[in-house]
Enzyme design. Structure first.
Site, PDB file in Angstrom:
ATOM      1  N   LEU A  77       9.212   2.829  15.514  1.00  0.00           N
ATOM      2  CA  LEU A  77       9.799   2.165  16.711  1.00  0.00           C
ATOM      3  C   LEU A  77      11.475   2.453  16.772  1.00  0.00           C
ATOM      4  O   LEU A  77      11.914   2.126  15.618  1.00  0.00           O
ATOM      5  CB  LEU A  77       9.465   0.576  16.950  1.00  0.00           C
ATOM      6  CG  LEU A  77       8.016   0.387  17.183  1.00  0.00           C
ATOM      7  CD1 LEU A  77       7.707  -1.176  17.073  1.00  0.00           C
ATOM      8  CD2 LEU A  77       7.574   1.043  18.462  1.00  0.00           C
ATOM      9  N   GLN A  79       0.646  -1.208   0.023  1.00  0.00           N
ATOM     10  CA  GLN A  79      -0.272   0.059  -0.030  1.00  0.00           C
ATOM     11  C   GLN A  79       0.778   1.208   0.049  1.00  0.00           C
ATOM     12  O   GLN A  79       1.913   1.241   0.536  1.00  0.00           O
ATOM     13  CB  GLN A  79      -1.003  -0.106   1.138  1.00  0.00           C
ATOM     14  CG  GLN A  79      -1.805  -1.246   1.271  1.00  0.00           C
ATOM     15  CD  GLN A  79      -3.061  -1.156   0.237  1.00  0.00           C
ATOM     16  OE1 GLN A  79      -3.678  -0.028   0.050  1.00  0.00           O
ATOM     17  NE2 GLN A  79      -3.139  -2.121  -0.499  1.00  0.00           N
ATOM     18  N   ASP A 134      -5.646   1.243   2.184  1.00  0.00           N
ATOM     19  CA  ASP A 134      -5.284   1.553   3.601  1.00  0.00           C
ATOM     20  C   ASP A 134      -6.286   2.777   3.858  1.00  0.00           C
ATOM     21  O   ASP A 134      -6.307   3.629   3.165  1.00  0.00           O
ATOM     22  CB  ASP A 134      -4.003   1.866   3.646  1.00  0.00           C
ATOM     23  CG  ASP A 134      -3.228   0.514   3.920  1.00  0.00           C
ATOM     24  OD1 ASP A 134      -3.609  -0.550   3.841  1.00  0.00           O
ATOM     25  OD2 ASP A 134      -1.871   0.869   4.345  1.00  0.00           O
ATOM     26  N   THR A 137       2.424   7.514  11.846  1.00  0.00           N
ATOM     27  CA  THR A 137       2.781   6.429  12.718  1.00  0.00           C
ATOM     28  C   THR A 137       4.176   6.580  13.276  1.00  0.00           C
ATOM     29  O   THR A 137       5.076   6.781  12.472  1.00  0.00           O
ATOM     30  CB  THR A 137       2.469   5.097  12.231  1.00  0.00           C
ATOM     31  OG1 THR A 137       1.050   5.055  11.900  1.00  0.00           O
ATOM     32  CG2 THR A 137       2.829   4.035  13.333  1.00  0.00           C
ATOM     33  N   ASP A 170      -6.785  -8.656   7.655  1.00  0.00           N
ATOM     34  CA  ASP A 170      -5.484  -8.807   6.501  1.00  0.00           C
ATOM     35  C   ASP A 170      -4.498  -9.046   7.575  1.00  0.00           C
ATOM     36  O   ASP A 170      -3.333  -8.527   6.879  1.00  0.00           O
ATOM     37  CB  ASP A 170      -5.591  -7.325   5.907  1.00  0.00           C
ATOM     38  CG  ASP A 170      -4.530  -7.349   4.634  1.00  0.00           C
ATOM     39  OD1 ASP A 170      -4.520  -8.422   3.900  1.00  0.00           O
ATOM     40  OD2 ASP A 170      -3.893  -6.530   4.574  1.00  0.00           O
TER      41      ASP A 170
END
Length: 409
Positions: free
Chosen positions: A225, A107, A142, A222, A289
């Site tokens: 990390l 995506q 998405d 987002t 998904d």
């Protein structure tokens, strides 16, 4: 009374005493655990609203350093996060100093680097809030708002396994294009009066770009990390084949969970319970998904299943894809803390809590009312599924205490 009879009587009394003590201790432990679950729920409800405030308590640290210190093997952020709003404010306001095509995947996304060197993943708006994605439960592009909603649901469920997500508006002409790599810049085009881009990914096409409203594009970011926590990718044991007419084993084998329980890392430790938590999470958001999942590298099954890539969610509020719950109804086990939290959220509390949690997001309203209503209906289905399990096997088998050493063999 003869000596032998006295010995026998004392032995019986001793056995009764021991069993009574064990029973009382078990009940006290369970009661204490339930009380802690209740307190944790109350703390979560008290901190639902996250005002995006730039002020930091630890002024000698950047918001990125604070967020990086939160990450541990079993959670991405702690339960008590007074500076969550400051980190999310930075995510939605800090200057973009570099923009590139997204990491590998199917995506469209862009990888942005914000002032201070923090990576974030930007997912653009593709649908209006009331658009219904028809077809298979994993169909469509998405949904950026799904990432935002899923993050806040993760908070509400008390999992704390989803990276931080917040909505953001970006000006493609003034914020992205001047700092874009050649690879990303080469995918920009103009459609009517709107600036668009199609990026690089498996399904990215020049004929299907994401377009801004003029130059301003709505999306989600987002938080990446920390690099000190490398990820390891795993095939999901209940993944789909994505091939018409070809079923995965779990779709026809009623004893499939028994086979999973004999396979590492699901034969011991917390991973199987994480899979079941994730099935509940995915069923609530309508995500069918999750064919793979990530954990921290070389963890031998001890770290959490990280709730990454939740954007194939909230596509059709009228579709309740029960097969997402297969790990729950095939294994018939669930964490006590998860079961308690789900019960606290019934009777409309879940919908209300999620609406409140998302109310301060820059792209609010994040979800349409039908999607919020669907959450409450799906919660009832989950509770009914667990009830069927407890009726069949008993609560002692189905409800698993989080703090025990797990062995499924």
């Amino acid at each position: 009374m003869k000596l032998k009879q006295r010995v026998v009587l004392l032995a019986i009394l001793l056995v009764i005493f021991i069993f009574t003590k064990v029973f009382l201790i078990d009940n006290l432990d369970t009661s204490a655990a339930n009380r802690e679950d209740q307190r944790a729920f109350q703390r979560m409800m008290a901190s639902l609203r996250v005002a995006l405030d730039p002020r930091l308590e630890h002024t000698l640290q950047s918001p990125w350093e604070i967020a990086a210190q939160w990450v541990v093997p079993r959670e991405v952020y702690p339960e008590d996060t007074p500076e969550l709003g400051a980190v999310m404010h930075a995510m939605t306001t800090k200057k973009i100093i570099k923009a590139d095509v997204g990491y590998k995947g199917t995506q469209l996304k862009a990888l942005l680097i914000l002032e201070g060197g923090q990576k974030v993943v930007f997912k653009p708006k593709r649908y209006a809030r009331d658009y219904v994605v028809e077809g298979e439960p994993y169909a469509g592009y998405d949904r950026h708002n799904a990432e935002v909603a899923a993050f806040h649901l993760d908070r509400i469920l008390g999992f704390r396994r989803a990276p931080l997500v917040v909505g953001r508006f970006v000006n493609l002409r003034t914020e992205i294009k001047p700092v874009a790599t050649e690879q990303l810049l080469g995918t920009f085009l103009t459609v009517g009066n709107n600036t668009c881009f199609y990026g690089k990914c498996y399904y990215c096409r020049e004929t299907e770009p994401a377009c801004a409203d003029g130059d301003v594009m709505e999306g989600s970011v987002t938080l990446w990390l920390p690099d000190v926590w490398p990820l390891q990718k795993h095939r999901h044991p209940w993944g789909r084949t994505y091939r018409e007419g070809k079923l995965a084993r779990w779709e026809y084998d009623e004893s499939y969970c028994d086979a999973v329980k004999k396979t590492s890392p699901y034969d011991s430790g917390p991973r199987l319970l994480d899979i079941i938590d994730t099935a509940i999470f995915d069923y609530l958001i309508g995500n069918a998904d999750r064919h793979h999942y990530e954990s921290f590298q070389d963890d031998e099954g001890a770290s959490m299943l990280i709730l990454l890539d939740n954007a194939k969610s909230f596509g059709n509020p009228a579709l309740d894809e029960r097969s997402i719950l297969a790990p729950l109804y095939q294994c018939c086990i669930i964490r006590v803390s998860t079961w308690n939290r789900l019960n606290y959220l019934k009777n409309g509390v879940l919908k209300s809590a999620l609406r409140t949690a998302m109310s301060h997001d820059p792209i609010s309203p994040v979800l349409s009312d039908p999607h919020l209503d669907a959450l409450d209906q799906r919660l009832l289905s989950i509770l009914a599924t667990v009830k069927q399990c407890t009726d069949q096997f008993g609560p002692d088998v189905v409800l698993v205490e989080d703090r025990m050493t797990l062995s499924h063999l």
